[in-house]
Design a protein around this motif. Structure first.
Motif, PDB file in Angstrom:
ATOM      1  N   ILE A 263       0.846  -1.192   0.000  1.00  0.00           N
ATOM      2  CA  ILE A 263       0.000   0.000   0.000  1.00  0.00           C
ATOM      3  C   ILE A 263       0.886   1.248   0.000  1.00  0.00           C
ATOM      4  O   ILE A 263       1.754   1.396   0.861  1.00  0.00           O
ATOM      5  N   VAL A 264       0.658   2.120  -0.975  1.00  0.00           N
ATOM      6  CA  VAL A 264       1.416   3.361  -1.090  1.00  0.00           C
ATOM      7  C   VAL A 264       0.489   4.528  -0.780  1.00  0.00           C
ATOM      8  O   VAL A 264      -0.583   4.656  -1.378  1.00  0.00           O
ATOM      9  N   SER A 265       0.912   5.369   0.179  1.00  0.00           N
ATOM     10  CA  SER A 265       0.106   6.520   0.585  1.00  0.00           C
ATOM     11  C   SER A 265       0.931   7.797   0.481  1.00  0.00           C
ATOM     12  O   SER A 265       2.168   7.752   0.375  1.00  0.00           O
ATOM     13  N   SER A 266       0.248   8.922   0.539  1.00  0.00           N
ATOM     14  CA  SER A 266       0.948  10.203   0.580  1.00  0.00           C
ATOM     15  C   SER A 266       1.811  10.268   1.834  1.00  0.00           C
ATOM     16  O   SER A 266       1.476   9.672   2.869  1.00  0.00           O
ATOM     17  N   LYS A 267       2.919  10.991   1.757  1.00  0.00           N
ATOM     18  CA  LYS A 267       3.826  11.096   2.887  1.00  0.00           C
ATOM     19  C   LYS A 267       3.106  11.674   4.111  1.00  0.00           C
ATOM     20  O   LYS A 267       2.332  12.620   4.003  1.00  0.00           O
ATOM     21  N   ASN A 268       3.358  11.058   5.273  1.00  0.00           N
ATOM     22  CA  ASN A 268       2.778  11.490   6.550  1.00  0.00           C
ATOM     23  C   ASN A 268       1.252  11.447   6.547  1.00  0.00           C
ATOM     24  O   ASN A 268       0.592  12.231   7.223  1.00  0.00           O
ATOM     25  N   SER A 269       0.686  10.507   5.783  1.00  0.00           N
ATOM     26  CA  SER A 269      -0.777  10.390   5.725  1.00  0.00           C
ATOM     27  C   SER A 269      -1.370   9.850   7.025  1.00  0.00           C
ATOM     28  O   SER A 269      -2.515  10.114   7.358  1.00  0.00           O
ATOM     29  N   LYS A 270      -0.601   9.061   7.757  1.00  0.00           N
ATOM     30  CA  LYS A 270      -1.031   8.512   9.059  1.00  0.00           C
ATOM     31  C   LYS A 270      -2.377   7.798   8.952  1.00  0.00           C
ATOM     32  O   LYS A 270      -3.274   7.964   9.789  1.00  0.00           O
ATOM     33  N   ASN A 271      -2.509   6.986   7.896  1.00  0.00           N
ATOM     34  CA  ASN A 271      -3.785   6.287   7.699  1.00  0.00           C
ATOM     35  C   ASN A 271      -3.706   4.794   7.975  1.00  0.00           C
ATOM     36  O   ASN A 271      -4.584   4.036   7.569  1.00  0.00           O
ATOM     37  N   LEU A 272      -2.672   4.351   8.686  1.00  0.00           N
ATOM     38  CA  LEU A 272      -2.532   2.930   8.976  1.00  0.00           C
ATOM     39  C   LEU A 272      -3.722   2.416   9.768  1.00  0.00           C
ATOM     40  O   LEU A 272      -4.219   1.308   9.517  1.00  0.00           O
ATOM     41  N   GLY A 273      -4.213   3.209  10.719  1.00  0.00           N
ATOM     42  CA  GLY A 273      -5.360   2.770  11.522  1.00  0.00           C
ATOM     43  C   GLY A 273      -6.586   2.510  10.670  1.00  0.00           C
ATOM     44  O   GLY A 273      -7.295   1.502  10.871  1.00  0.00           O
ATOM     45  N   ARG A 274      -6.838   3.388   9.685  1.00  0.00           N
ATOM     46  CA  ARG A 274      -7.985   3.202   8.796  1.00  0.00           C
ATOM     47  C   ARG A 274      -7.805   1.972   7.906  1.00  0.00           C
ATOM     48  O   ARG A 274      -8.772   1.253   7.615  1.00  0.00           O
ATOM     49  N   ILE A 275      -6.567   1.728   7.477  1.00  0.00           N
ATOM     50  CA  ILE A 275      -6.289   0.541   6.662  1.00  0.00           C
ATOM     51  C   ILE A 275      -6.561  -0.728   7.462  1.00  0.00           C
ATOM     52  O   ILE A 275      -7.199  -1.677   6.968  1.00  0.00           O
ATOM     53  N   ILE A 276      -6.116  -0.748   8.710  1.00  0.00           N
ATOM     54  CA  ILE A 276      -6.347  -1.923   9.570  1.00  0.00           C
ATOM     55  C   ILE A 276      -7.843  -2.112   9.813  1.00  0.00           C
ATOM     56  O   ILE A 276      -8.346  -3.247   9.826  1.00  0.00           O
ATOM     57  N   ASP A 277      -8.581  -1.004   9.988  1.00  0.00           N
ATOM     58  CA  ASP A 277     -10.037  -1.106  10.193  1.00  0.00           C
ATOM     59  C   ASP A 277     -10.719  -1.781   9.008  1.00  0.00           C
ATOM     60  O   ASP A 277     -11.581  -2.662   9.177  1.00  0.00           O
ATOM     61  N   VAL A 278     -10.329  -1.389   7.791  1.00  0.00           N
ATOM     62  CA  VAL A 278     -10.913  -1.987   6.586  1.00  0.00           C
ATOM     63  C   VAL A 278     -10.609  -3.483   6.537  1.00  0.00           C
ATOM     64  O   VAL A 278     -11.486  -4.305   6.222  1.00  0.00           O
ATOM     65  N   ILE A 279      -9.387  -3.859   6.860  1.00  0.00           N
ATOM     66  CA  ILE A 279      -8.993  -5.272   6.815  1.00  0.00           C
ATOM     67  C   ILE A 279      -9.779  -6.093   7.823  1.00  0.00           C
ATOM     68  O   ILE A 279     -10.275  -7.189   7.516  1.00  0.00           O
ATOM     69  N   THR A 280      -9.904  -5.576   9.054  1.00  0.00           N
ATOM     70  CA  THR A 280     -10.630  -6.327  10.098  1.00  0.00           C
ATOM     71  C   THR A 280     -12.119  -6.417   9.773  1.00  0.00           C
ATOM     72  O   THR A 280     -12.774  -7.431  10.086  1.00  0.00           O
ATOM     73  N   GLN A 281     -12.667  -5.374   9.156  1.00  0.00           N
ATOM     74  CA  GLN A 281     -14.085  -5.420   8.756  1.00  0.00           C
ATOM     75  C   GLN A 281     -14.347  -6.492   7.704  1.00  0.00           C
ATOM     76  O   GLN A 281     -15.458  -7.022   7.608  1.00  0.00           O
ATOM     77  N   GLN A 282     -13.318  -6.812   6.930  1.00  0.00           N
ATOM     78  CA  GLN A 282     -13.431  -7.856   5.916  1.00  0.00           C
ATOM     79  C   GLN A 282     -13.088  -9.240   6.488  1.00  0.00           C
ATOM     80  O   GLN A 282     -12.977 -10.219   5.739  1.00  0.00           O
ATOM     81  N   ASN A 283     -12.902  -9.280   7.832  1.00  0.00           N
ATOM     82  CA  ASN A 283     -12.579 -10.542   8.529  1.00  0.00           C
ATOM     83  C   ASN A 283     -11.304 -11.194   8.014  1.00  0.00           C
ATOM     84  O   ASN A 283     -11.187 -12.431   7.975  1.00  0.00           O
ATOM     85  N   SER A 284     -10.337 -10.353   7.634  1.00  0.00           N
ATOM     86  CA  SER A 284      -9.041 -10.867   7.187  1.00  0.00           C
ATOM     87  C   SER A 284      -8.064 -10.844   8.364  1.00  0.00           C
ATOM     88  O   SER A 284      -8.023  -9.877   9.130  1.00  0.00           O
ATOM     89  N   LEU A 285      -7.289 -11.907   8.482  1.00  0.00           N
ATOM     90  CA  LEU A 285      -6.346 -12.038   9.591  1.00  0.00           C
ATOM     91  C   LEU A 285      -4.991 -11.453   9.189  1.00  0.00           C
ATOM     92  O   LEU A 285      -4.384 -11.893   8.228  1.00  0.00           O
ATOM     93  N   ILE A 286      -4.530 -10.458   9.961  1.00  0.00           N
ATOM     94  CA  ILE A 286      -3.222  -9.837   9.701  1.00  0.00           C
ATOM     95  C   ILE A 286      -2.129 -10.689  10.340  1.00  0.00           C
ATOM     96  O   ILE A 286      -2.164 -10.983  11.528  1.00  0.00           O
TER      97      ILE A 286
END
Length: 310
Positions: A263-286
């Protein structure tokens, strides 16, 4: 500033080895000089030691003009050259006596400094031994000992860990930190990027005789850091999940390959939490998350287009 170099030029016939370089080195710094072979690092050091006369510019050390106060300045400098400069036909102790006397040490002061230095470089039990029987690492440590006997304000180390084992390298790096803590300013060149990154506070990259970048490690890394890159390994990944992540603000790209998301994001986007939320909502195991950061080696390759040993 302990060293000020202004508009320095050094030519060898039609070849410009140092091309209008400007450097300022603060007292108490561990200052790293990086550059591929032939970049001008050693020539620059030689001009600071009056081993090579300059064509243009000015060098000030300790606030004094180098070429008008050369002898006074040299008394406060220690040099650890790239090629080991010790005498095989003298014992460890005799080598230290010889170099100590070159700096004007004598009597009890010389004896005490030698004892302190032997302990510092870890060669107390080898003081009567001859260096020709030493390992490469032991020779390098003795070389450093000969350079620091007079407790110089400025120590110049040109490739001090070339050709030695990892344990000796670590010992030398630790000794550099201790010497700096005791008050010495250190100029350090190396072909080992990890050494520069570990010990140096300020770093200058030289190529073709010119300074192309200078700053702290983080400042240099920011020169080439335009985006954040995250790699996430999942138990199971798919394109639908990737499309969901792409919809997150400031996400530029999401690639899925073998259950791994890049995953490539804009510098200092600080969106890791939102990315993890999307993954967990899809019931995917990190299973693993890796935040990729720019490296000093990456900076060097980007700015010079060459590896350090080219």
């Amino acid at each position: 500033m302990i060293v000020e170099i202004n508009n320095l030029v050094k030519r060898y016939e039609n070849n410009i080895a140092v091309d209008h370089i400007n450097l300022s080195i603060k007292e108490g710094d561990i200052y790293g000089l990086l550059g591929p072979n032939g970049a001008g690092k050693t020539t620059l050091i030689n001009t600071m030691l009056c081993l090579s006369r300059i064509n243009e510019g000015q060098i000030k050390i300790f606030g004094k003009d180098l070429y008008s106060q050369e002898e006074e300045i040299k008394k406060e400098i220690g040099i650890v050259p790239q090629d080991v400069a010790i005498y095989d036909d003298l014992t460890t102790y005799e080598n230290l006596v010889f170099f100590g006397k070159l700096y004007g040490l004598k009597g009890n002061l010389l004896k005490n400094r030698i004892d302190e230095t032997l302990e510092f470089i870890g060669l107390q039990d080898k003081k009567k031994a001859y260096p020709k029987k030493f390992s490469g690492g032991m020779k390098r440590r003795l070389n450093i000992g000969c350079a620091i006997l007079h407790q110089p304000k400025l120590i110049i180390m040109d490739e001090p860990t070339v050709g030695i084992d990892p344990q000796s390298r670590n010992q030398i790096l630790e000794s550099v930190k201790i010497l700096n803590e005791k008050g010495s300013t250190i100029i350090y060149t190396s072909h080992y990027m990890e050494e520069i990154e570990e010990i140096c506070k300020t770093i200058t990259i030289i190529d073709h005789g010119r300074v192309i970048a200078s700053g702290t490690k983080e400042e240099l890394k920011n020169l080439i850091s335009f985006e954040d890159r995250i790699t996430i390994r999942l138990a199971k990944a798919n394109n639908n999940l990737c499309n969901e992540i792409k919809s997150i603000d400031q996400v530029k790209e999401c690639i899925v390959e073998d259950n791994r998301l890049t995953i490539v994001s804009s510098k200092n986007s600080k969106n890791l939490g939102r990315i993890i939320d999307v993954i967990t909502q899809q019931n995917s195991l990190i299973q693993e998350i890796n935040l990729e950061k720019p490296t000093l080696e990456g900076v060097f390759l980007t700015l010079t287009g060459r590896t350090l040993r080219d």
